[in-house]
Design a protein around this motif. Sequence first.
Motif, PDB file in Angstrom:
ATOM      1  N   MET A 167       0.518  -1.185  -0.335  1.00 13.53           N
ATOM      2  CA  MET A 167       0.055  -0.368   0.268  1.00 13.53           C
ATOM      3  C   MET A 167       0.802   1.152  -0.039  1.00 13.53           C
ATOM      4  N   GLU A 168       0.778   1.537  -0.563  1.00 14.95           N
ATOM      5  CA  GLU A 168       0.990   3.147  -0.644  1.00 14.95           C
ATOM      6  C   GLU A 168       1.729   4.096   0.251  1.00 14.95           C
ATOM      7  N   HIS A 201      -7.247   1.778   6.741  1.00 17.27           N
ATOM      8  CA  HIS A 201      -6.834   2.125   5.536  1.00 17.27           C
ATOM      9  C   HIS A 201      -6.036   3.150   6.045  1.00 17.27           C
ATOM     10  N   ARG A 207      -6.252   7.922  -4.853  1.00 17.04           N
ATOM     11  CA  ARG A 207      -5.593   6.520  -5.191  1.00 17.04           C
ATOM     12  C   ARG A 207      -6.052   5.258  -3.983  1.00 17.04           C
ATOM     13  N   GLN A 224     -10.260   4.407  -5.032  1.00 18.04           N
ATOM     14  CA  GLN A 224     -10.488   3.316  -5.790  1.00 18.04           C
ATOM     15  C   GLN A 224      -9.396   2.508  -6.079  1.00 18.04           C
ATOM     16  N   ARG A 225      -8.227   2.321  -5.261  1.00 20.17           N
ATOM     17  CA  ARG A 225      -8.076   1.015  -4.620  1.00 20.17           C
ATOM     18  C   ARG A 225      -9.446  -0.332  -4.423  1.00 20.17           C
ATOM     19  N   ALA A 269     -12.117  -1.032  -6.781  1.00 21.02           N
ATOM     20  CA  ALA A 269     -11.784  -0.886  -8.136  1.00 21.02           C
ATOM     21  C   ALA A 269     -13.059  -2.504  -7.808  1.00 21.02           C
TER      22      ALA A 269
END
Length: 248
Positions: free
Chosen positions: A1-2, A21, A99, A102-103, A106
């Motif tokens: 994960m970013e 998250h 982002r 969006q993940r 998805a």
Amino acid sequence: MEEADQPSTARMIDFWLGGAHHFPVDVAAARAFEGAYGPCAPLFREMRGFLGRTVRAIAAAGVDGFLVFGAGVPTQGNVHEAAPEATVLYTDVDPVTIRLGQRILAGSDRAGYGFGDATDVGTIDPALLHRFVPGWGRRPVGVIFLGLAAFLDDATLAGTLDELYAAVAPGSFLAVDFDSEELAAHPQALAMMGPAFRMRPPAAFAPLLGRWTPTADGIVPVQHWRPEAPPADLPDAFYGALATKPAA
């Protein structure tokens, strides 16, 4: 994960709600804020409960498309979970959170996530808007505007809500909240909110709604808005309302 090198209020709230998250920088910021104010998780659970109750009320009125501003992390009882038959477009301005959202979404054909500045609906990708909020401007929709009023001055907030009123079809709904003056007694916590943060006395809330008409529930502390159980004994930090653009 970013990874992220700056904390995000959205991910701090995910931490307080018990989500997964968020990043170490968000946890550190959340704990620092609690050190200056006190436990935050119960307050944000009540705010998420208010979100769920308003979304279910909107859906019960027959609305099946939602536009969410300042959406944060789309989990932990967010709009598409509260109204699983509806389509939802989440928007935010933080690229890392977008982002991440969006993940998370998805695999969904009913919920999407994109950039959107709450003060300018024109910043939203029209293709996303018409995919996930079909009939925008022609069919009633639910607009979710939570966690944003405290970061807009009176003129910008009133103007933004009026532009949204003009953009949506009659029969649409607006879920909105306001920060009270709760943090005035906690100057260290207040300083952490930054110079854009605005507290308001409850008497100031209604005029900012402009043409939007609050339901008979009024503008009340969020834990007292159509509670499904005895309201929690918490500070009245957030006030909320469900408002309408009356059907023609």
